[in-house]
Design a protein around this motif. Structure first.
Motif, PDB file in Angstrom:
ATOM      1  N   GLU A 164     -15.508  15.509  10.483  1.00 39.89           N
ATOM      2  CA  GLU A 164     -15.704  15.714   9.060  1.00 39.89           C
ATOM      3  C   GLU A 164     -14.655  15.064   7.985  1.00 39.89           C
ATOM      4  O   GLU A 164     -14.780  14.411   7.361  1.00 39.89           O
ATOM      5  CB  GLU A 164     -15.681  17.138   8.600  1.00 39.89           C
ATOM      6  CG  GLU A 164     -17.193  17.882   8.984  1.00 39.89           C
ATOM      7  CD  GLU A 164     -18.188  17.347   8.157  1.00 39.89           C
ATOM      8  OE1 GLU A 164     -18.418  16.464   7.163  1.00 39.89           O
ATOM      9  OE2 GLU A 164     -19.381  18.305   7.849  1.00 39.89           O
ATOM     10  N   VAL A 167     -15.001  11.257   8.193  1.00 38.79           N
ATOM     11  CA  VAL A 167     -16.119  11.005   7.101  1.00 38.79           C
ATOM     12  C   VAL A 167     -15.378  10.668   5.780  1.00 38.79           C
ATOM     13  O   VAL A 167     -15.578   9.947   5.146  1.00 38.79           O
ATOM     14  CB  VAL A 167     -17.233  12.323   7.012  1.00 38.79           C
ATOM     15  CG1 VAL A 167     -17.981  11.913   5.944  1.00 38.79           C
ATOM     16  CG2 VAL A 167     -18.125  11.975   8.236  1.00 38.79           C
ATOM     17  N   SER A 178     -22.195  10.237   8.128  1.00 44.03           N
ATOM     18  CA  SER A 178     -22.197  11.657   8.202  1.00 44.03           C
ATOM     19  C   SER A 178     -21.459  11.968   9.739  1.00 44.03           C
ATOM     20  O   SER A 178     -21.338  11.071  10.376  1.00 44.03           O
ATOM     21  CB  SER A 178     -23.531  12.474   8.212  1.00 44.03           C
ATOM     22  OG  SER A 178     -24.271  12.061   9.320  1.00 44.03           O
ATOM     23  N   LYS A 179     -21.037  13.265   9.670  1.00 45.06           N
ATOM     24  CA  LYS A 179     -20.442  13.711  10.920  1.00 45.06           C
ATOM     25  C   LYS A 179     -21.283  13.243  12.232  1.00 45.06           C
ATOM     26  O   LYS A 179     -20.757  13.052  13.538  1.00 45.06           O
ATOM     27  CB  LYS A 179     -20.305  15.222  10.871  1.00 45.06           C
ATOM     28  CG  LYS A 179     -21.239  16.084  10.892  1.00 45.06           C
ATOM     29  CD  LYS A 179     -20.833  17.614  10.975  1.00 45.06           C
ATOM     30  CE  LYS A 179     -21.823  18.509  10.675  1.00 45.06           C
ATOM     31  NZ  LYS A 179     -22.860  18.483  11.689  1.00 45.06           N
TER      32      LYS A 179
END
Length: 464
Positions: A164, A167, A178-179
Motif C-alpha cells: 500500500e 502504491v 493497486s496492492k
C-alpha cells in the motif's frame, strides 16, 4: 584465518601451511579436483610470504596430494583419507555441467575484493556507509512494535502495508496500480530471476542493450540486443531508461515513446528497471510504466540504491495475473522476503523521513560527482572523455585507446585499486570503465584515480 599460521609456533610456517591445506582436504572443504586459490591469494589470506606458499605446495605435490596442471593452476589430486578405494564425488564436473555457469574471473575477483577494507573501490555500485540513513533506520527499529504474526511468513505477494505504501509512492512517478499489482522481492535482481523463470518462453531470450550490468549475472542467461526491436519475434526486453547502469545515460521522452511503440508492434514485454530514478539531479522523463496503456511494461525498483542494499527489499509492478505467477515462483524459491526488512521499509516509505533522506542524498551525491569529475579532468582528460553525470552513482569513462584490459585490472588490483572494466558490461569493450562517486571518500577517489592515471599513461600531473 590468520590464526592458523603463527610465527610463534614450534612448527615452521611451511609445516603449518601444509597442515592447514591438509585439513581443508581431509574435512572435504577441498575434495578431489578442487582448484586451490592462487599463490598470491593464499599468501594474502594467511599473511605469509609467497615463497612460503610455493614451498608448502611443492612439498604436497611431492607427497602426491596436489598436482599442477599446465596453465590452469594447482589442484587436489586425491582425497586425503584412510580409505582410498572409494570413488570420490566429482564435484568439479558437477559444477562445470550445472545449469548455472560460473561468473567470469574478473567479476569473481570484484566480488571477492569488494569486501576488503584496504582496497579502493573505484567502481562499486553501492552507497558509502556514510550515506546510509543509519540513524533513521535504527530509530524505526527501536520504535517498531512487532507481534509474532508480523514476524511470520507474509502473504505470497509480500507485506500488505508495504505494498500500500508503494502504491502511494508510485503515484508520484505517474504510475497507477493497486496492492494486488505489486510483488515484494528480495531486491531488483530477484525480480529479474523470477521473470526469467516464470515468464520467458522456451527458446526465447531476455534481451538487453549493451553496455549493461546484466552480463555479470550469467544465471539470467540473457542476450545482447543486436537487432532493432521491431524485428524481434519473441522474448523480453530489459532496460534502465533512467540513469543507466553503467553509463549513467537517461533516455529522453521521444526515445521512450519510440521504444514502447516498437515493442508493442511485436508484442514484446519490457522490463523497466527504475532503481536510480530518485537519485536524479534534475527532473527526468516519465517512467515507461506511466505511459503503458496495454500492460506490456513490468516495472521494478528497490531501496538498495537509495537506502541500503542490506535490507534486500524491492518490488515488481505488473498486471495482476503476472504478479500472481511471479509470486507463485517466488514462494517455490524462498517463501517470502525478510519480514523485519519489509516492516522497516513500510514505516520508512510511509513517513517524511524517506523524502528528507532522498533530498539530502541527492545533494551529497552531486557534491561527490562534481569532485570526481574535477579529479578526472586533472588526471585523465588528455586520454579519455565522459559525460557529466545527471544523477545516480556513475561516470562512464572512455579512453582513446583499447587499454582497459584484464592486465590493467590485475595491475591495479596489485596496487589495491579495484575497477569495474568495460568488458564486464560488454565483452568487446576494452575502452571504458565505470567510475562510481557514491562509495569512496574524496581522498580515496583522488588516490585511486591517480594510481589509475599512472597505470594507463605512465605519469600523472599533480592535483590542482
Amino acid at each position: 584465518m590468520s590464526e592458523k599460521i603463527s610465527k610463534h609456533s614450534s612448527k615452521t610456517l611451511v609445516e603449518q601451511l601444509m597442515a592447514w591445506i591438509l585439513r581443508k582436504i581431509d574435512q572435504n572443504e577441498w575434495p578431489a579436483g578442487t582448484k586451490l586459490p592462487s599463490q598470491r591469494a593464499l599468501a594474502e589470506l594467511l599473511h605469509v610470504n609467497r615463497s612460503t606458499v610455493v614451498e608448502a605446495l611443492d612439498e604436497l605435490k611431492a607427497e602426491d596430494v596436489l598436482e599442477s596442471r599446465q596453465g590452469s593452476g594447482v589442484f587436489v589430486k586425491q582425497p586425503f583419507s584412510t580409505i582410498y578405494h572409494n570413488r570420490p564425488v566429482d564435484w568439479r564436473g558437477r559444477m562445470t555441467n550445472s545449469h548455472v555457469e560460473a561468473n567470469v574471473h574478473t567479476i569473481q575477483l570484484i566480488n571477492e575484493y569488494e569486501t576488503k577494507k584496504h582496497v579502493i573501490r573505484l567502481g562499486t555500485g553501492e552507497l558509502s556507509p556514510e550515506l546510509i540513513p543509519t540513524a533513521q533506520l535504527q530509530r524505526l527499529m527501536h520504535t517498531s512494535y512487532l507481534t509474532n504474526i508480523d514476524l511470520g511468513y507474509s502473504e505470497p505477494k509480500g507485506n500488505e502495508a508495504l505494498r500500500e505504501a508503494i502504491v502511494q509512492r508510485l503515484k508520484k512517478r505517474g504510475i497507477e496500480t493497486s496492492k494486488d499489482g505489486i510483488l515484494i522481492v528480495s531486491g531488483a535482481l530477484q525480480a529479474l530471476q523470477l521473470i526469467s523463470l516464470g515468464l520467458l518462453e522456451q527458446g526465447s531470450h531476455l534481451y538487453f542493450d549493451a553496455p549493461s550490468y546484466i552480463p555479470s549475472i550469467p544465471s539470467l542467461q540473457a542476450t545482447p540486443l543486436e537487432t532493432p526491436i521491431n524485428r524481434l519475434k519473441k522474448g523480453i526486453l530489459y532496460t534502465v531508461p533512467t540513469l543507466n547502469n553503467p553509463t549513467g545515460q537517461t533516455m529522453n521522452e521521444h526515445e521512450r515513446i519510440q521504444l514502447l511503440q516498437d515493442a508493442s508492434k511485436r508484442g514484446i514485454p519490457i522490463i523497466e528497471d527504475d532503481v536510480y530514478h530518485d537519485l536524479s539531479f534534475e527532473s527526468s522523463p516519465k517512467a515507461l510504466k506511466s505511459m503503458d496503456t496495454t500492460g506490456q511494461v513490468i516495472y521494478i525498483s528497490s531501496v538498495s540504491k537509495t537506502v541500503s542494499p542490506g535490507l534486500r527489499i524491492g518490488w515488481v509492478v505488473a498486471p495482476t495475473p503476472v504478479i500472481e505467477r511471479l509470486a507463485d515462483v517466488k514462494m517455490q524459491l524462498d517463501y517470502g522476503s525478510n519480514a523485519l526488512s519489509q516492516h522497516i521499509v513500510t514505516r520508512l516509505l510511509s513517513s517524511d523521513d524517506y523524502d528528507d533522506h532522498i533530498q539530502q542524498l541527492r545533494r551529497e551525491l552531486k557534491k561527490r560527482a562534481d569532485y570526481t569529475e574535477h579529479v578526472l579532468m586533472t588526471y585523465l582528460s588528455h586520454i579519455a572523455h565522459w559525460q557529466s553525470p545527471k544523477g545516480g552513482f556513475y561516470i562512464w569513462v572512455t579512453f582513446k585507446e583499447p587499454i582497459v584490459t584484464k592486465s590493467l585490472f590485475l595491475r591495479l588490483l596489485k596496487r589495491n585499486v579495484l575497477i569495474n572494466p568495460g568488458y564486464v558490461y560488454n565483452p568487446r569493450d576494452l575502452y571504458s570503465l565505470r567510475i562510481s562517486f557514491a562509495y569512496c571518500t574524496n581522498e580515496q577517489l583522488r588516490a585511486g584515480l591517480q594510481i589509475l592515471a599512472e597505470e594507463v599513461s605512465g605519469d600523472s600531473p599533480p592535483l590542482r
